[in-house]
Design a protein around this motif. Sequence first.
Motif, short mmCIF file in Angstrom:
data_model
loop_
_atom_site.label_atom_id
_atom_site.label_comp_id
_atom_site.label_asym_id
_atom_site.label_seq_id
_atom_site.Cartn_x
_atom_site.Cartn_y
_atom_site.Cartn_z
N LEU A 3 9.62 16.43 4.83
CA LEU A 3 8.52 17.33 4.50
C LEU A 3 7.20 16.60 4.65
CD1 LEU A 3 8.31 20.24 3.36
CD2 LEU A 3 8.22 19.23 1.10
N LEU A 4 6.28 17.21 5.39
CA LEU A 4 4.93 16.67 5.55
C LEU A 4 3.96 17.70 5.00
CD1 LEU A 4 3.25 14.31 6.66
CD2 LEU A 4 3.17 15.51 8.85
N LYS A 5 3.30 17.34 3.89
CA LYS A 5 2.38 18.27 3.22
C LYS A 5 0.94 17.90 3.49
CE LYS A 5 5.24 19.55 -0.69
NZ LYS A 5 5.16 19.95 -2.07
N ASP A 6 0.10 18.90 3.45
CA ASP A 6 -1.33 18.72 3.57
C ASP A 6 -1.81 17.78 2.47
OD1 ASP A 6 -3.61 19.37 5.02
OD2 ASP A 6 -4.18 21.00 3.69
N TYR A 7 -2.71 16.86 2.80
CA TYR A 7 -3.23 15.92 1.83
C TYR A 7 -4.36 16.58 1.05
CZ TYR A 7 -5.26 11.72 -0.20
OH TYR A 7 -5.74 10.78 -1.08
N SER A 8 -4.06 17.01 -0.15
CA SER A 8 -5.07 17.60 -1.02
C SER A 8 -4.53 17.60 -2.45
CB SER A 8 -5.42 19.03 -0.59
OG SER A 8 -4.31 19.89 -0.79
N ASP A 9 -5.38 17.99 -3.40
CA ASP A 9 -4.94 18.03 -4.79
C ASP A 9 -3.85 19.07 -5.00
OD1 ASP A 9 -6.76 16.07 -5.42
OD2 ASP A 9 -8.33 17.50 -5.98
N GLN A 10 -3.97 20.20 -4.31
CA GLN A 10 -2.98 21.27 -4.41
C GLN A 10 -2.55 21.68 -3.01
OE1 GLN A 10 -5.11 24.25 -6.64
NE2 GLN A 10 -4.45 23.39 -8.59
N TYR A 81 -0.51 17.97 18.35
CA TYR A 81 -1.84 17.52 18.76
C TYR A 81 -2.46 16.75 17.60
CZ TYR A 81 -1.50 20.93 22.53
OH TYR A 81 -1.10 21.65 23.63
N HIS A 82 -3.14 15.66 17.92
CA HIS A 82 -3.86 14.89 16.92
C HIS A 82 -5.34 14.92 17.27
CE1 HIS A 82 -5.75 10.89 16.01
NE2 HIS A 82 -5.60 11.43 14.82
N ILE A 83 -6.14 15.41 16.35
CA ILE A 83 -7.59 15.44 16.52
C ILE A 83 -8.16 14.26 15.74
CG2 ILE A 83 -9.71 16.79 16.27
CD1 ILE A 83 -7.58 18.15 18.03
N PRO A 84 -8.80 13.30 16.43
CA PRO A 84 -9.27 12.10 15.72
C PRO A 84 -10.43 12.39 14.77
CG PRO A 84 -9.99 12.08 18.00
CD PRO A 84 -9.09 13.27 17.84
N LEU A 85 -10.47 11.61 13.74
CA LEU A 85 -11.51 11.74 12.72
C LEU A 85 -12.88 11.34 13.26
CD1 LEU A 85 -12.25 12.23 9.73
CD2 LEU A 85 -11.57 9.88 9.26
N TYR A 111 -5.80 12.04 9.15
CA TYR A 111 -5.40 12.48 10.49
C TYR A 111 -5.19 13.98 10.48
CZ TYR A 111 -4.65 7.53 10.79
OH TYR A 111 -4.85 6.17 10.75
N ARG A 112 -5.78 14.67 11.45
CA ARG A 112 -5.56 16.10 11.63
C ARG A 112 -4.46 16.28 12.65
NH1 ARG A 112 -10.71 16.48 13.09
NH2 ARG A 112 -12.04 16.37 11.31
N LEU A 113 -3.32 16.80 12.21
CA LEU A 113 -2.20 17.05 13.11
C LEU A 113 -2.01 18.55 13.26
CD1 LEU A 113 0.44 14.50 11.75
CD2 LEU A 113 -1.15 14.21 13.66
N ILE A 114 -1.91 19.00 14.49
CA ILE A 114 -1.66 20.41 14.75
C ILE A 114 -0.27 20.52 15.37
CG2 ILE A 114 -2.43 22.48 15.96
CD1 ILE A 114 -5.26 21.17 16.00
N LEU A 134 0.25 25.12 13.08
CA LEU A 134 -0.16 24.80 11.72
C LEU A 134 -0.88 23.45 11.75
CD1 LEU A 134 -0.06 25.60 8.69
CD2 LEU A 134 2.00 24.21 8.53
N CYS A 135 -2.06 23.43 11.16
CA CYS A 135 -2.85 22.19 11.12
C CYS A 135 -2.73 21.58 9.73
CB CYS A 135 -4.32 22.50 11.43
SG CYS A 135 -5.37 21.05 11.42
N LEU A 136 -2.43 20.28 9.70
CA LEU A 136 -2.35 19.53 8.46
C LEU A 136 -3.33 18.37 8.49
CD1 LEU A 136 1.51 19.15 7.95
CD2 LEU A 136 0.01 20.84 6.91
#
Length: 157
Positions: A3-10, A81-85, A111-114, A134-136
């Motif tokens: 499982l790869l979850k979005d990095y955030s508080d929730q 796809y990886h969009i660089p910071l 890292y933004r992964l689509i 889905l973008c994470l």
Amino acid sequence: MALLKDYSDQPNCEVEINLVLVNESSVKFNILFRSGHSFPEISSEIVCMRRDFFKLLEDLRQIDTKHLSMLEAHDPGLCIYHIPLFGSYYYPGHGFLQVPEHERDEWEPYYRLIFVLDAGERNNHSASETGPALCLKVKMEQINEFVETLISEANSF
């Protein structure tokens, strides 16, 4: 299950990969996209060559904060796809905008992964690079844990 979850508080967006079959030549897995309560869960079953699957996982570990990446196996089904910071981007009204080199140390890298499912494969038509996505926003530690989980599960089959 990895499982790869979005990095955030929730976190409410996640990609889940469940390995179904792993043999000496191929890997079959289910992939699920979850994005909160506003959108339905999207899933697909993907079959790819074993060496391509492990190469995709290894490539995922090699991304950096400066270079655009497109990661995919030879078989259709999934493209990442990886969009660089810190890349140079065109922003309408602002031109090319980039975080100056001296300010980058202040940013916590992410890292933004689509993740994009193959619409042609999903709809039983020809293969394509477009489909549900889905973008994470994730940290490298999360990526490494995700990859390690998949590798250990694949090796245990």
